[in-house]
Design an enzyme around this catalytic site. Structure first.
Site, PDB file in Angstrom:
ATOM      1  N   SER A  10       3.469   7.120  -0.664  1.00 16.60           N
ATOM      2  CA  SER A  10       4.516   6.373  -1.361  1.00 16.60           C
ATOM      3  C   SER A  10       3.902   5.665  -2.553  1.00 16.60           C
ATOM      4  O   SER A  10       2.738   5.246  -2.526  1.00 16.60           O
ATOM      5  CB  SER A  10       5.151   5.339  -0.429  1.00 16.60           C
ATOM      6  OG  SER A  10       6.018   4.477  -1.139  1.00 16.60           O
TER       7      SER A  10
ATOM      8  N   TYR B 249       4.985  -1.813   5.219  1.00 16.65           N
ATOM      9  CA  TYR B 249       5.165  -0.440   4.732  1.00 16.65           C
ATOM     10  C   TYR B 249       4.132  -0.127   3.651  1.00 16.65           C
ATOM     11  O   TYR B 249       3.516   0.946   3.650  1.00 16.65           O
ATOM     12  CB  TYR B 249       6.580  -0.269   4.181  1.00 16.65           C
ATOM     13  CG  TYR B 249       6.907   1.136   3.744  1.00 16.65           C
ATOM     14  CD1 TYR B 249       7.300   2.106   4.663  1.00 16.65           C
ATOM     15  CD2 TYR B 249       6.826   1.506   2.400  1.00 16.65           C
ATOM     16  CE1 TYR B 249       7.600   3.396   4.257  1.00 16.65           C
ATOM     17  CE2 TYR B 249       7.125   2.787   1.991  1.00 16.65           C
ATOM     18  CZ  TYR B 249       7.513   3.732   2.924  1.00 16.65           C
ATOM     19  OH  TYR B 249       7.803   5.021   2.514  1.00 16.65           O
TER      20      TYR B 249
END
Length: 275
Positions: free
Chosen positions: A147, A160
């Site tokens: 990501s 995250y």
């Protein structure tokens, strides 16, 4: 897909395993691999969504439920794949969750759960399958879903961000180790999606579809890319590159952590992006 000249690991008849295959990017990648003629195994948590995905994909796709955060389940998955299909050529490590357990000092159970799935799940799958890929003597490819948040660490969901930063670092190390061990026979790739319509985002304005991400990934692998940095409908590559360069310069310039969001650097960042 037929017009994309991919490495031999992606030849028809080979075996592919896709984690997180019940929806989103994993589903789109599995569908394209099956279209190419590979024997695809999707894995995800058991349930109606997983069963529906398997029915929709059909044909060359087999569904094998597993929780990637549990090493013993991943090992059973590996043994079943090898028994029923043979050595794996393409491993797509895509399973992950986007829940937000809160601030760095909050909710240790939530942080542990997210890291167990998003980071340790990647390690569990790679450590279960890569030794067999090396031993097979055949071409292979390992793809991990990272990501942009694992690179720029925007405020909002630090757990995250941490998990995806770990995936990035691990995949870089994996690529180097595979090169040392097997030359160019088995490649590793870090997929870095842009804003994507998925189970985490829904039908978000400005987002790419999961299939756009999958196709960009295959085109990038055909070029030999390790870092597969995807744009989307709102953010182009040039913008991503500048944001990432600013983040790296925090260290070089000895600025405050995450200076992009620091009030004292708001105007400097805006000038930098406008240059």
């Amino acid at each position: 897909m037929e017009s994309i000249s991919l490495p031999p690991a992606f030849d028809a008849g080979g075996v592919a395993v896709v984690t997180g295959g019940a929806g989103g990017i994993g589903f789109a990648i599995a569908a394209r691999l099956a279209e190419r003629g590979l024997k695809v195994v999707i894995t995800d948590l058991a349930g109606e969504k997983f069963d529906a995905a398997a029915r929709e994909l059909g044909g060359n796709v087999t569904a094998m439920a597993a929780d990637v955060s549990v090493a013993a389940e991943v090992e059973r998955l590996r043994d079943r794949v090898l028994s029923e299909h043979g050595p794996v050529a393409v491993l797509v490590n895509n399973a992950g969750i986007g829940s937000n357990p809160g601030q760095p000092w909050e909710n240790p159970e939530g942080w542990e759960k997210l890291l167990r799935i998003n980071l340790m799940g990647v390690l569990n799958v790679a450590q279960a399958f890569v030794p067999g890929m090396l031993a097979s003597g055949k071409p292979g490819a390992v793809i991990h879903s990272g990501s942009k948040q694992g690179i720029t660490s925007p405020p909002g969901n630090p757990a995250y961000n941490l998990s995806k930063a770990g995936v990035r670092n691990y995949t870089e190390s994996l690529a180097h180790a595979l090169r040392e061990e097997a030359g160019d026979r088995i490649s590793a790739h870090l997929l870095i999606p842009g804003f994507t319509q998925s189970g985490m985002t829904g039908e978000a304005k400005g987002a790419w579809t999961a299939d756009q991400v999958a196709m960009f990934m295959f085109e990038s692998i055909a070029r030999g890319d390790f870092y597969i940095l995807c744009p989307d409908n709102d953010v182009d590559r040039a913008t991503d590159e500048k944001r990432m360069r600013w983040a790296m310069d925090d260290i070089i310039e000895n600025r405050p952590a995450l200076s992009r969001w620091h009030p004292n650097y708001k105007e400097a960042f805006a000038r930098f992006m406008a240059e």
